[in-house]
Design a protein around this motif. Structure first.
Motif, PDB file in Angstrom:
ATOM      1  N   ILE A  40      -4.599   4.248   1.319  1.00 34.22           N
ATOM      2  CA  ILE A  40      -3.170   4.433   1.076  1.00 34.22           C
ATOM      3  C   ILE A  40      -3.041   5.409  -0.078  1.00 34.22           C
ATOM      4  O   ILE A  40      -3.766   5.301  -1.070  1.00 34.22           O
ATOM      5  N   ASN A  41      -2.151   6.364   0.078  1.00 32.30           N
ATOM      6  CA  ASN A  41      -2.043   7.423  -0.916  1.00 32.30           C
ATOM      7  C   ASN A  41      -0.592   7.661  -1.310  1.00 32.30           C
ATOM      8  O   ASN A  41       0.230   7.856  -0.430  1.00 32.30           O
ATOM      9  N   PRO A  42      -0.224   7.668  -2.578  1.00 35.81           N
ATOM     10  CA  PRO A  42      -1.083   7.301  -3.704  1.00 35.81           C
ATOM     11  C   PRO A  42      -1.134   5.794  -3.906  1.00 35.81           C
ATOM     12  O   PRO A  42      -0.151   5.108  -3.639  1.00 35.81           O
ATOM     13  N   CYS A  43      -2.272   5.313  -4.335  1.00 37.23           N
ATOM     14  CA  CYS A  43      -2.416   3.887  -4.642  1.00 37.23           C
ATOM     15  C   CYS A  43      -3.488   3.771  -5.698  1.00 37.23           C
ATOM     16  O   CYS A  43      -4.673   3.773  -5.388  1.00 37.23           O
ATOM     17  N   ALA A  44      -3.074   3.737  -6.956  1.00 38.84           N
ATOM     18  CA  ALA A  44      -4.034   3.770  -8.056  1.00 38.84           C
ATOM     19  C   ALA A  44      -4.543   2.379  -8.406  1.00 38.84           C
ATOM     20  O   ALA A  44      -5.655   2.222  -8.881  1.00 38.84           O
ATOM     21  N   THR A  45      -3.734   1.371  -8.177  1.00 40.42           N
ATOM     22  CA  THR A  45      -4.134   0.011  -8.516  1.00 40.42           C
ATOM     23  C   THR A  45      -4.014  -0.857  -7.279  1.00 40.42           C
ATOM     24  O   THR A  45      -3.323  -0.503  -6.328  1.00 40.42           O
ATOM     25  N   GLN A  46      -4.699  -1.994  -7.311  1.00 42.69           N
ATOM     26  CA  GLN A  46      -4.555  -2.913  -6.183  1.00 42.69           C
ATOM     27  C   GLN A  46      -4.069  -4.253  -6.676  1.00 42.69           C
ATOM     28  O   GLN A  46      -4.584  -4.724  -7.671  1.00 42.69           O
ATOM     29  N   PRO A  47      -3.067  -4.863  -6.039  1.00 47.56           N
ATOM     30  CA  PRO A  47      -2.396  -4.339  -4.849  1.00 47.56           C
ATOM     31  C   PRO A  47      -1.658  -3.025  -5.132  1.00 47.56           C
ATOM     32  O   PRO A  47      -1.213  -2.790  -6.256  1.00 47.56           O
ATOM     33  N   CYS A  48      -1.499  -2.190  -4.103  1.00 47.52           N
ATOM     34  CA  CYS A  48      -0.799  -0.915  -4.248  1.00 47.52           C
ATOM     35  C   CYS A  48       0.620  -1.163  -4.720  1.00 47.52           C
ATOM     36  O   CYS A  48       1.306  -2.055  -4.227  1.00 47.52           O
ATOM     37  N   GLN A  49       1.042  -0.363  -5.674  1.00 46.59           N
ATOM     38  CA  GLN A  49       2.425  -0.425  -6.125  1.00 46.59           C
ATOM     39  C   GLN A  49       3.215   0.614  -5.363  1.00 46.59           C
ATOM     40  O   GLN A  49       2.908   1.805  -5.429  1.00 46.59           O
ATOM     41  N   LEU A  50       4.214   0.154  -4.619  1.00 45.12           N
ATOM     42  CA  LEU A  50       5.028   1.061  -3.816  1.00 45.12           C
ATOM     43  C   LEU A  50       6.378   1.228  -4.499  1.00 45.12           C
ATOM     44  O   LEU A  50       7.128   0.254  -4.649  1.00 45.12           O
ATOM     45  N   HIS A  51       6.655   2.456  -4.907  1.00 46.43           N
ATOM     46  CA  HIS A  51       7.913   2.706  -5.611  1.00 46.43           C
ATOM     47  C   HIS A  51       9.026   2.943  -4.608  1.00 46.43           C
ATOM     48  O   HIS A  51       8.854   3.684  -3.639  1.00 46.43           O
ATOM     49  N   LYS A  52      10.144   2.321  -4.865  1.00 50.93           N
ATOM     50  CA  LYS A  52      11.311   2.487  -3.992  1.00 50.93           C
ATOM     51  C   LYS A  52      11.695   3.951  -3.913  1.00 50.93           C
ATOM     52  O   LYS A  52      11.683   4.656  -4.928  1.00 50.93           O
ATOM     53  N   GLY A  53      12.063   4.376  -2.720  1.00 54.96           N
ATOM     54  CA  GLY A  53      12.503   5.751  -2.530  1.00 54.96           C
ATOM     55  C   GLY A  53      11.358   6.723  -2.301  1.00 54.96           C
ATOM     56  O   GLY A  53      11.587   7.905  -2.075  1.00 54.96           O
ATOM     57  N   GLN A  54      10.106   6.217  -2.337  1.00 58.56           N
ATOM     58  CA  GLN A  54       8.972   7.112  -2.095  1.00 58.56           C
ATOM     59  C   GLN A  54       8.321   6.793  -0.764  1.00 58.56           C
ATOM     60  O   GLN A  54       8.536   5.740  -0.181  1.00 58.56           O
TER      61      GLN A  54
END
Ligand SMILES: *[C@@H]1O[C@H](CO)[C@@H](O)[C@H](O)[C@H]1NC(C)=O
Length: 150
Positions: A40-54
């Motif tokens: 998953i890109n970008p995903c720097a930490t796990q669990p992946c942090q998904l920013h709203k609007g992206q």
């Protein structure tokens, strides 16, 4: 890359900043195939942090155990054990990096976008991503945790 640049990259990776590790996932019954890598890109930490609007790119590398003319993706967000349909822009796996018809014992990369709408709640949830073959069997079924953040 010189030694010092390499050291900086390793340091940033250790801090979890720039380095995309393969995502830790659970196989939820890939009966028509075998998954090797989930990215998953970008995903720097796990669990992946998904920013709203992206929007995030999801890349699932798998091997098919069957021949299939079609492939159709189904995505659910599992919240408190309840799977809720998660709309993705392109459902057709044959338009998501896979050359159809799918051949037996071939390797494929399924690549698609995961748009995170601003109206989603900022919660942790599990994403369940399936790709169905002609017979409605899973070429892959993966689950991975994510955290939706503002
Ligand atoms: C998907 O992941 C595979 C395995 O890591 C890689 O070879 C391929 O280039 C990736 N595809 C895209 C479009 O990122």
């Amino acid at each position: 890359m010189d030694l010092r640049a390499g050291f900086v990259v390793i340091l940033l990776c250790l801090m979890g900043l720039t380095c995309a590790d393969p995502v830790k996932y659970i196989d939820c019954g890939s009966s028509s195939g075998k998954v090797t890598i989930v990215d998953i890109n970008p995903c720097a930490t796990q669990p992946c942090q998904l920013h709203k609007g992206q929007s995030y790119s999801v890349n699932v590398t798998f091997n098919s155990a069957v021949v299939s003319k079609t492939s159709k993706a189904l995505v659910h967000g599992v919240i408190a054990g309840v799977p809720i349909p998660f709309p993705i822009p392109i459902q057709d796996g044959c338009e998501s990096g896979i050359k159809c018809p799918i051949q037996k014992q071939e390797g494929y990369c399924y690549v698609n976008a995961l748009p995170v709408k601003t109206e989603y709640p900022a919660i942790k949830l599990v994403v369940e991503w399936e790709l169905k073959d002609d017979n409605n069997q899973d070429l892959f079924c993966i689950k991975f945790p994510v955290q939706i953040v503002n």
